[in-house]
Design a protein around this motif. Structure first.
Motif, PDB file in Angstrom:
ATOM      1  N   ILE A   1      54.285 -34.973   2.809  1.00 58.86           N
ATOM      2  CA  ILE A   1      55.538 -34.654   2.132  1.00 58.86           C
ATOM      3  C   ILE A   1      56.438 -33.896   3.096  1.00 58.86           C
ATOM      4  O   ILE A   1      57.644 -34.038   3.078  1.00 58.86           O
ATOM      5  CB  ILE A   1      55.278 -33.823   0.859  1.00 58.86           C
ATOM      6  CG1 ILE A   1      54.707 -34.740  -0.202  1.00 58.86           C
ATOM      7  CG2 ILE A   1      56.529 -33.152   0.374  1.00 58.86           C
ATOM      8  CD1 ILE A   1      54.564 -34.153  -1.561  1.00 58.86           C
ATOM      9  N   GLY A   2      55.846 -33.123   3.994  1.00 56.71           N
ATOM     10  CA  GLY A   2      56.595 -32.278   4.916  1.00 56.71           C
ATOM     11  C   GLY A   2      56.880 -32.922   6.249  1.00 56.71           C
ATOM     12  O   GLY A   2      56.633 -34.109   6.464  1.00 56.71           O
ATOM     13  N   PRO A   3      57.390 -32.128   7.190  1.00 57.73           N
ATOM     14  CA  PRO A   3      57.773 -32.631   8.515  1.00 57.73           C
ATOM     15  C   PRO A   3      56.594 -33.259   9.268  1.00 57.73           C
ATOM     16  O   PRO A   3      55.449 -32.830   9.109  1.00 57.73           O
ATOM     17  CB  PRO A   3      58.255 -31.381   9.240  1.00 57.73           C
ATOM     18  CG  PRO A   3      58.587 -30.407   8.179  1.00 57.73           C
ATOM     19  CD  PRO A   3      57.662 -30.709   7.034  1.00 57.73           C
ATOM     20  N   MET A   4      56.925 -34.276  10.073  1.00 59.42           N
ATOM     21  CA  MET A   4      55.918 -34.956  10.892  1.00 59.42           C
ATOM     22  C   MET A   4      56.555 -35.411  12.196  1.00 59.42           C
ATOM     23  O   MET A   4      57.761 -35.619  12.267  1.00 59.42           O
ATOM     24  CB  MET A   4      55.376 -36.202  10.196  1.00 59.42           C
ATOM     25  CG  MET A   4      54.480 -35.959   9.043  1.00 59.42           C
ATOM     26  SD  MET A   4      53.687 -37.488   8.467  1.00 59.42           S
ATOM     27  CE  MET A   4      55.055 -38.359   7.740  1.00 59.42           C
ATOM     28  N   ASN A   5      55.704 -35.610  13.199  1.00 60.39           N
ATOM     29  CA  ASN A   5      56.088 -36.238  14.462  1.00 60.39           C
ATOM     30  C   ASN A   5      55.313 -37.534  14.602  1.00 60.39           C
ATOM     31  O   ASN A   5      54.225 -37.682  14.046  1.00 60.39           O
ATOM     32  CB  ASN A   5      55.735 -35.348  15.657  1.00 60.39           C
ATOM     33  CG  ASN A   5      56.634 -34.147  15.757  1.00 60.39           C
ATOM     34  OD1 ASN A   5      57.769 -34.157  15.292  1.00 60.39           O
ATOM     35  ND2 ASN A   5      56.136 -33.097  16.372  1.00 60.39           N
ATOM     36  N   VAL A   6      55.877 -38.458  15.379  1.00 59.88           N
ATOM     37  CA  VAL A   6      55.163 -39.669  15.756  1.00 59.88           C
ATOM     38  C   VAL A   6      55.436 -39.905  17.238  1.00 59.88           C
ATOM     39  O   VAL A   6      56.572 -39.793  17.691  1.00 59.88           O
ATOM     40  CB  VAL A   6      55.571 -40.900  14.911  1.00 59.88           C
ATOM     41  CG1 VAL A   6      57.049 -41.209  15.016  1.00 59.88           C
ATOM     42  CG2 VAL A   6      54.744 -42.125  15.296  1.00 59.88           C
ATOM     43  N   ALA A   7      54.367 -40.197  17.989  1.00 60.13           N
ATOM     44  CA  ALA A   7      54.490 -40.528  19.415  1.00 60.13           C
ATOM     45  C   ALA A   7      54.452 -42.044  19.550  1.00 60.13           C
ATOM     46  O   ALA A   7      53.445 -42.674  19.224  1.00 60.13           O
ATOM     47  CB  ALA A   7      53.369 -39.880  20.211  1.00 60.13           C
ATOM     48  N   ILE A   8      55.543 -42.613  19.989  1.00 58.48           N
ATOM     49  CA  ILE A   8      55.646 -44.054  20.196  1.00 58.48           C
ATOM     50  C   ILE A   8      55.650 -44.264  21.709  1.00 58.48           C
ATOM     51  O   ILE A   8      56.672 -44.098  22.360  1.00 58.48           O
ATOM     52  CB  ILE A   8      56.919 -44.616  19.533  1.00 58.48           C
ATOM     53  CG1 ILE A   8      56.887 -44.320  18.030  1.00 58.48           C
ATOM     54  CG2 ILE A   8      57.046 -46.108  19.805  1.00 58.48           C
ATOM     55  CD1 ILE A   8      58.154 -44.687  17.298  1.00 58.48           C
ATOM     56  N   ASN A   9      54.461 -44.591  22.259  1.00 53.38           N
ATOM     57  CA  ASN A   9      54.349 -44.743  23.721  1.00 53.38           C
ATOM     58  C   ASN A   9      54.428 -46.211  24.113  1.00 53.38           C
ATOM     59  O   ASN A   9      54.675 -47.078  23.277  1.00 53.38           O
ATOM     60  CB  ASN A   9      53.069 -44.077  24.235  1.00 53.38           C
ATOM     61  CG  ASN A   9      51.831 -44.671  23.609  1.00 53.38           C
ATOM     62  OD1 ASN A   9      51.757 -45.869  23.378  1.00 53.38           O
ATOM     63  ND2 ASN A   9      50.847 -43.845  23.331  1.00 53.38           N
ATOM     64  N   SER A  10      54.207 -46.498  25.370  1.00 48.63           N
ATOM     65  CA  SER A  10      54.386 -47.862  25.894  1.00 48.63           C
ATOM     66  C   SER A  10      53.371 -48.865  25.358  1.00 48.63           C
ATOM     67  O   SER A  10      53.592 -50.067  25.452  1.00 48.63           O
ATOM     68  CB  SER A  10      54.353 -47.851  27.419  1.00 48.63           C
ATOM     69  OG  SER A  10      53.099 -47.366  27.866  1.00 48.63           O
ATOM     70  N   THR A  11      52.250 -48.411  24.787  1.00 49.63           N
ATOM     71  CA  THR A  11      51.272 -49.344  24.225  1.00 49.63           C
ATOM     72  C   THR A  11      51.644 -49.765  22.804  1.00 49.63           C
ATOM     73  O   THR A  11      51.110 -50.738  22.301  1.00 49.63           O
ATOM     74  CB  THR A  11      49.854 -48.745  24.212  1.00 49.63           C
ATOM     75  OG1 THR A  11      49.841 -47.587  23.377  1.00 49.63           O
ATOM     76  CG2 THR A  11      49.400 -48.375  25.622  1.00 49.63           C
ATOM     77  N   VAL A  12      52.546 -49.049  22.182  1.00 46.15           N
ATOM     78  CA  VAL A  12      52.963 -49.353  20.813  1.00 46.15           C
ATOM     79  C   VAL A  12      54.015 -50.460  20.851  1.00 46.15           C
ATOM     80  O   VAL A  12      54.982 -50.386  21.602  1.00 46.15           O
ATOM     81  CB  VAL A  12      53.511 -48.086  20.116  1.00 46.15           C
ATOM     82  CG1 VAL A  12      54.122 -48.421  18.769  1.00 46.15           C
ATOM     83  CG2 VAL A  12      52.410 -47.054  19.965  1.00 46.15           C
TER      84      VAL A  12
END
Length: 120
Positions: free
Chosen positions: A94-105
């Protein structure tokens, strides 16, 4: 000197090349909308993104646990499709989040989230 008309075949071939040309590439989305499926490279750039959390105007809790419909959820994929067999990472909150979108994604999917802003 009189002007010569272009041969019909040349006009058709030139028109076909122009019509078949790829559209101009748009800039990657930033922020990324909180709802949708996005291809890395074509729609969004690799990086670390942050959301403030769920876009839901309300939250439903059962035994002090928010229901899935109340939460923001995201997926990253190793292929450019939404096949759940190719999920690299996922999270919901429900709260804040981060996502790491790197070169393999290759793709990113987001549901019920506030927009994602690139932080790095």
């Amino acid at each position: 000197m009189p002007q010569r008309a272009l041969p019909w075949a040349l006009i058709v071939a030139t028109t076909a090349v122009i019509a078949g040309a790829a559209p101009a590439h748009a800039d990657p989305l930033d922020p990324i909308p909180g709802e949708g499926f996005f291809l890395v490279g074509a729609d969004i750039a690799p990086g670390v993104y942050n959301t403030s959390g769920s876009a839901s105007a309300w939250a439903v809790y059962i035994n002090d646990v928010p229901t899935q419909g109340s939460m923001c959820v995201w997926f990253t994929y190793s292929t450019p499709d939404a096949n759940k067999d190719h999920v690299v990472a996922t999270n919901m909150s429900i709260g804040p989040m981060n996502v790491a979108i790197n070169s393999t994604v290759k793709a990113f999917e987001s549901h019920n989230c506030e927009p994602w802003t690139r932080v790095t």
